[in-house]
Design a protein around this motif. Structure first.
Motif, mmCIF file in Angstrom:
data_model
loop_
_atom_site.group_PDB
_atom_site.id
_atom_site.type_symbol
_atom_site.label_atom_id
_atom_site.label_comp_id
_atom_site.label_asym_id
_atom_site.label_seq_id
_atom_site.Cartn_x
_atom_site.Cartn_y
_atom_site.Cartn_z
ATOM 1 N N ALA A 270 0.846 -1.200 0.000
ATOM 2 C CA ALA A 270 0.000 0.000 0.000
ATOM 3 C C ALA A 270 0.882 1.251 0.000
ATOM 4 O O ALA A 270 1.943 1.267 0.624
ATOM 5 N N ALA A 271 0.408 2.276 -0.688
ATOM 6 C CA ALA A 271 1.188 3.517 -0.799
ATOM 7 C C ALA A 271 1.526 4.090 0.572
ATOM 8 O O ALA A 271 2.645 4.534 0.814
ATOM 9 N N ALA A 272 0.560 4.058 1.492
ATOM 10 C CA ALA A 272 0.769 4.675 2.802
ATOM 11 C C ALA A 272 1.809 3.928 3.645
ATOM 12 O O ALA A 272 2.310 4.457 4.630
ATOM 13 N N GLN A 273 2.119 2.686 3.265
ATOM 14 C CA GLN A 273 3.136 1.929 3.999
ATOM 15 C C GLN A 273 4.533 2.174 3.451
ATOM 16 O O GLN A 273 5.513 1.826 4.085
ATOM 17 N N ASP A 274 4.576 2.720 2.239
ATOM 18 C CA ASP A 274 5.833 2.818 1.518
ATOM 19 C C ASP A 274 6.558 4.103 1.900
ATOM 20 O O ASP A 274 6.255 5.186 1.397
ATOM 21 N N GLU A 275 7.505 3.945 2.812
ATOM 22 C CA GLU A 275 8.209 5.098 3.367
ATOM 23 C C GLU A 275 8.806 5.993 2.284
ATOM 24 O O GLU A 275 8.671 7.220 2.324
ATOM 25 N N GLU A 276 9.445 5.363 1.318
ATOM 26 C CA GLU A 276 10.109 6.159 0.302
ATOM 27 C C GLU A 276 9.075 6.931 -0.531
ATOM 28 O O GLU A 276 9.256 8.113 -0.829
ATOM 29 N N PHE A 277 7.980 6.251 -0.853
ATOM 30 C CA PHE A 277 6.921 6.911 -1.624
ATOM 31 C C PHE A 277 6.343 8.094 -0.847
ATOM 32 O O PHE A 277 6.184 9.191 -1.369
ATOM 33 N N VAL A 278 6.036 7.856 0.424
ATOM 34 C CA VAL A 278 5.387 8.899 1.231
ATOM 35 C C VAL A 278 6.342 10.074 1.470
ATOM 36 O O VAL A 278 6.020 11.219 1.179
ATOM 37 N N LEU A 279 7.518 9.774 1.992
ATOM 38 C CA LEU A 279 8.410 10.856 2.399
ATOM 39 C C LEU A 279 8.982 11.625 1.211
ATOM 40 O O LEU A 279 9.238 12.824 1.305
ATOM 41 N N ALA A 280 9.169 10.942 0.089
ATOM 42 C CA ALA A 280 9.742 11.626 -1.067
ATOM 43 C C ALA A 280 8.723 12.528 -1.759
ATOM 44 O O ALA A 280 9.093 13.376 -2.558
ATOM 45 N N HIS A 281 7.439 12.337 -1.449
ATOM 46 C CA HIS A 281 6.432 13.131 -2.164
ATOM 47 C C HIS A 281 5.549 13.985 -1.267
ATOM 48 O O HIS A 281 4.634 14.642 -1.738
ATOM 49 N N VAL A 282 5.804 13.957 0.028
ATOM 50 C CA VAL A 282 4.908 14.628 0.969
ATOM 51 C C VAL A 282 5.165 16.136 1.053
ATOM 52 O O VAL A 282 4.311 16.894 1.492
ATOM 53 N N ASP A 283 6.340 16.567 0.605
ATOM 54 C CA ASP A 283 6.687 17.977 0.745
ATOM 55 C C ASP A 283 6.171 18.759 -0.465
ATOM 56 O O ASP A 283 6.626 18.568 -1.588
ATOM 57 N N ASN A 284 5.212 19.646 -0.206
ATOM 58 C CA ASN A 284 4.582 20.310 -1.358
ATOM 59 C C ASN A 284 5.484 21.342 -2.029
ATOM 60 O O ASN A 284 5.272 21.680 -3.187
ATOM 61 N N ILE A 285 6.487 21.823 -1.322
ATOM 62 C CA ILE A 285 7.383 22.801 -1.950
ATOM 63 C C ILE A 285 8.360 22.099 -2.892
ATOM 64 O O ILE A 285 8.601 22.540 -4.014
ATOM 65 N N GLN A 286 8.874 20.957 -2.440
ATOM 66 C CA GLN A 286 9.704 20.149 -3.337
ATOM 67 C C GLN A 286 8.891 19.740 -4.566
ATOM 68 O O GLN A 286 9.356 19.835 -5.699
ATOM 69 N N ALA A 287 7.678 19.294 -4.295
ATOM 70 C CA ALA A 287 6.839 18.783 -5.378
ATOM 71 C C ALA A 287 6.509 19.885 -6.371
ATOM 72 O O ALA A 287 6.666 19.719 -7.577
ATOM 73 N N THR A 288 6.090 21.027 -5.843
ATOM 74 C CA THR A 288 5.668 22.078 -6.760
ATOM 75 C C THR A 288 6.863 22.691 -7.480
ATOM 76 O O THR A 288 6.762 23.104 -8.629
ATOM 77 N N GLY A 289 7.999 22.720 -6.817
ATOM 78 C CA GLY A 289 9.208 23.240 -7.459
ATOM 79 C C GLY A 289 9.538 22.431 -8.702
ATOM 80 O O GLY A 289 9.800 22.984 -9.768
ATOM 81 N N PHE A 290 9.471 21.107 -8.553
ATOM 82 C CA PHE A 290 9.809 20.272 -9.696
ATOM 83 C C PHE A 290 8.702 20.292 -10.741
ATOM 84 O O PHE A 290 8.948 20.385 -11.928
ATOM 85 N N LEU A 291 7.484 20.212 -10.237
ATOM 86 C CA LEU A 291 6.349 20.188 -11.156
ATOM 87 C C LEU A 291 6.269 21.466 -11.985
ATOM 88 O O LEU A 291 6.149 21.440 -13.201
#
Lengths: 164, 396
Positions: free
Chosen positions: B336-357
């Motif tokens: 499950a996505a919520a169990q996947d530490e790398e998935f969660v932590l690598a995408h949870v920061d909206n500034i990192q996400a929006t910067g790249f996006l």
């Protein structure tokens, strides 16, 4: 925790006893927790204008606040808060220091001066005219908030049950 | 080949002036003040402080004004501002047990010491638009009730009740003592000794703002990342766990909002002082746990903590935090996505996400030119190839 309790007595002041705040961390904390406008107003009323030099001019920076996992477990970094600090030395030699949340340079400077003056003959006047009223206002604010919260406390009623 | 081009300076300056005019809106309408935003849009101020990871109500209000209410943009402004300031040090851990309670509810126990205190909440409202608020003139002021007896100064944590019975997983207490900063006075005659906050480093938990995220992450690092993470992302993930992705049926053991003192060890004097108070929201969830070889059946905890009054965030954080603990609790990773530490932590920061996006909006003329060349060449080659094959086929 016990070690902390020893070095950090909670502020416990009533207006009738100006000498009640005798602990340095208690008065520095009280100054830090008081709104800048209140402190500034009390300071003006006191009417002291001591000669001093800055050891550190008011400076804005950050403190990383911490929490505990599950409220009681291991520590983690919660997020930062803005803090302003200032240090002064009076012409008579006493040093005063201040740290407080927020970005008020004026508040930090007055707080540092108060801390320094609390080590001088002005301590009693400062305690009566600045610290005691601030402590009183603080406890009034806290009590008002606690009474507002208490007004929203749920009273459960047991409904009649069964076929009756 | 790398080609640099210049241009657009005038257009950019004009675009920014247009943006400033749009931000102000109709000049016949009075301008918003920072105080109005701080006082009357306090929940979006709280969200910006939490995800900006910077507690300062006025700065958050300013950021909201400057960003025209685009909260991710506002959070970006706060994150950028904090990089300009020196770090004085770390606070002592806040003691949420001694919180001055504004709101405190438990969904697991009806009768709890201190009681269920609803506080200022949208719960139990009918979600009907209130057109009285749309009136041009302010109606009579609503004043909150005051009870005779104030709430107790220290209200115990609900999960402490389960803890007393040994029914809930114990929190690890620390091996290392809290940092002792009583290292003597600072000599102001020597400038370099005036900056001592780094003395904390040895004993402090990992800090995302100082070191890049590495996997596997410790629980402390996960909590920091979640605490500043995007509310929407965490809400979606938390909801997914409720719908069966990771299968953690969580109860809200306790949700509390209120003011806590921030204690700080003052390096100049070697004493602990209070810097002031911050309002935080804390959520502790309880999840049933089947037990493992080493642990009897018991309840486990999920923990959420955030600045201000941000209960959706704290609750979402607690659910995701719990899902991420599968390995420590000997549970199965079910993908499950919520169990996947790398998935969660690598995408949870909206500034990192929006910067790249959002960077893909910026000119990529040369990159795209090369892609265009490539696609044209491939099409040409295929065309030539099939033409060649046609020829050879006719020859046969």
């Amino acid at each position: 925790m016990s070690e902390k309790a020893e070095e950090h007595n909670p502020v416990n002041v009533d207006n009738s006893d100006p000498n009640a705040i005798s602990d340095r961390s208690a008065w520095i904390s009280l100054l830090a927790q008081s709104p800048a406008e209140d402190l500034s107003a009390r300071w003006s009323e006191l009417g002291l204008a001591p000669k001093f030099t800055y050891l550190r001019r008011p400076e804005i920076g950050l403190v990383m606040t911490q929490g505990r996992a599950g409220a009681v477990g291991e520590r983690f970094n919660l997020g930062e808060a803005t803090v302003t600090r200032c240090s002064v030395r009076l012409a008579t030699g006493e040093e005063g220091h201040a740290y407080a949340l927020g970005r008020s340079a004026r508040k930090a400077e007055i707080s540092a001066l108060c801390d320094a003056l609390m080590q001088t003959k002005h301590a009693a006047a400062l305690a009566t005219k600045v610290l005691a009223p601030l402590a009183y206002a603080q406890s009034a604010r806290r009590e008002d908030a606690a009474r507002k919260a208490a007004a929203t406390k749920v009273e459960f009623f047991t409904m009649t049950r069964g076929e009756g | 080949m790398y080609v640099a081009t210049k241009g657009g300076e005038k257009a950019i300056a004009a675009a920014h002036r247009q943006m400033a005019e749009e931000r102000r809106g109709d000049p016949k309408i009075p301008a918003l003040t920072i105080a109005q935003i701080r006082e009357q849009l306090s929940l979006c101020v709280d969200r910006c402080m939490t995800e900006g990871s910077l507690y300062d109500r006025d700065l958050a209000a300013l950021a909201i004004k400057q960003s025209q209410g685009d909260l991710i943009e506002a959070i970006f402004l706060l994150r950028a501002y904090r990089t300009t300031l020196p770090r004085f040090g770390y606070s002592r851990p806040i003691d949420t047990g001694s919180m001055a309670i504004v709101r405190r509810v438990s969904a697991t126990f009806k009768d709890i010491p201190g009681g269920q205190i609803l506080g200022p909440t949208f719960d139990y409202t009918h979600r009907l638009l209130d057109f009285k608020l749309a009136a041009e003139t302010e109606g009579p002021r609503t004043v909150a009730d005051r009870a005779e007896t104030p709430v107790e100064q220290s209200v115990p944590h609900v999960l402490g009740l389960l803890d007393q019975e040994g029914l809930i997983q114990k929190e690890k207490t620390e091996n290392k003592p809290a940092p002792d900063l009583r290292i003597g006075r600072i000599d102001f005659d020597h400038e370099k000794t005036a900056e001592r906050p780094e003395a904390f480093n040895e004993d402090t938990p990992p800090d995302l703002t100082r070191e890049p995220l590495e996997f596997p992450a410790s629980r402390a690092l996960r909590l920091q990342a979640l605490a500043r993470g995007d509310e929407g992302f965490l809400l979606g993930l938390a909801y997914s766990t409720q719908r069966g992705y990771a299968r953690n049926h969580a109860f809200v053991g306790e949700l509390r909002i209120g003011a806590v003192a921030v204690e700080f060890d003052m390096p100049e004097l070697g004493i602990t002082i209070e810097l002031g108070e911050v309002t935080v929201t804390e959520c502790e969830t309880v999840t049933q746990f089947q037990g493992s070889k080493s642990q009897p059946p018991q309840f486990t905890r999920g923990y959420g903590l955030s600045f201000g009054q941000t209960e959706r965030k704290a609750l979402s954080m607690a659910l995701v935090e719990r899902a991420l603990r599968w390995s420590e609790l000997d549970e199965d990773f079910v993908g499950a996505a919520a169990q996947d530490e790398e998935f969660v932590l690598a995408h949870v920061d909206n500034i990192q996400a929006t910067g790249f996006l959002e960077h893909i909006k910026l000119p990529h003329y040369v990159d795209f030119q090369s892609e265009l060349e490539l696609v044209r060449r491939m099409r040409r080659e295929i065309a030539e190839d099939s033409a060649g094959r046609d020829l050879s086929e006719t020859a046969e």
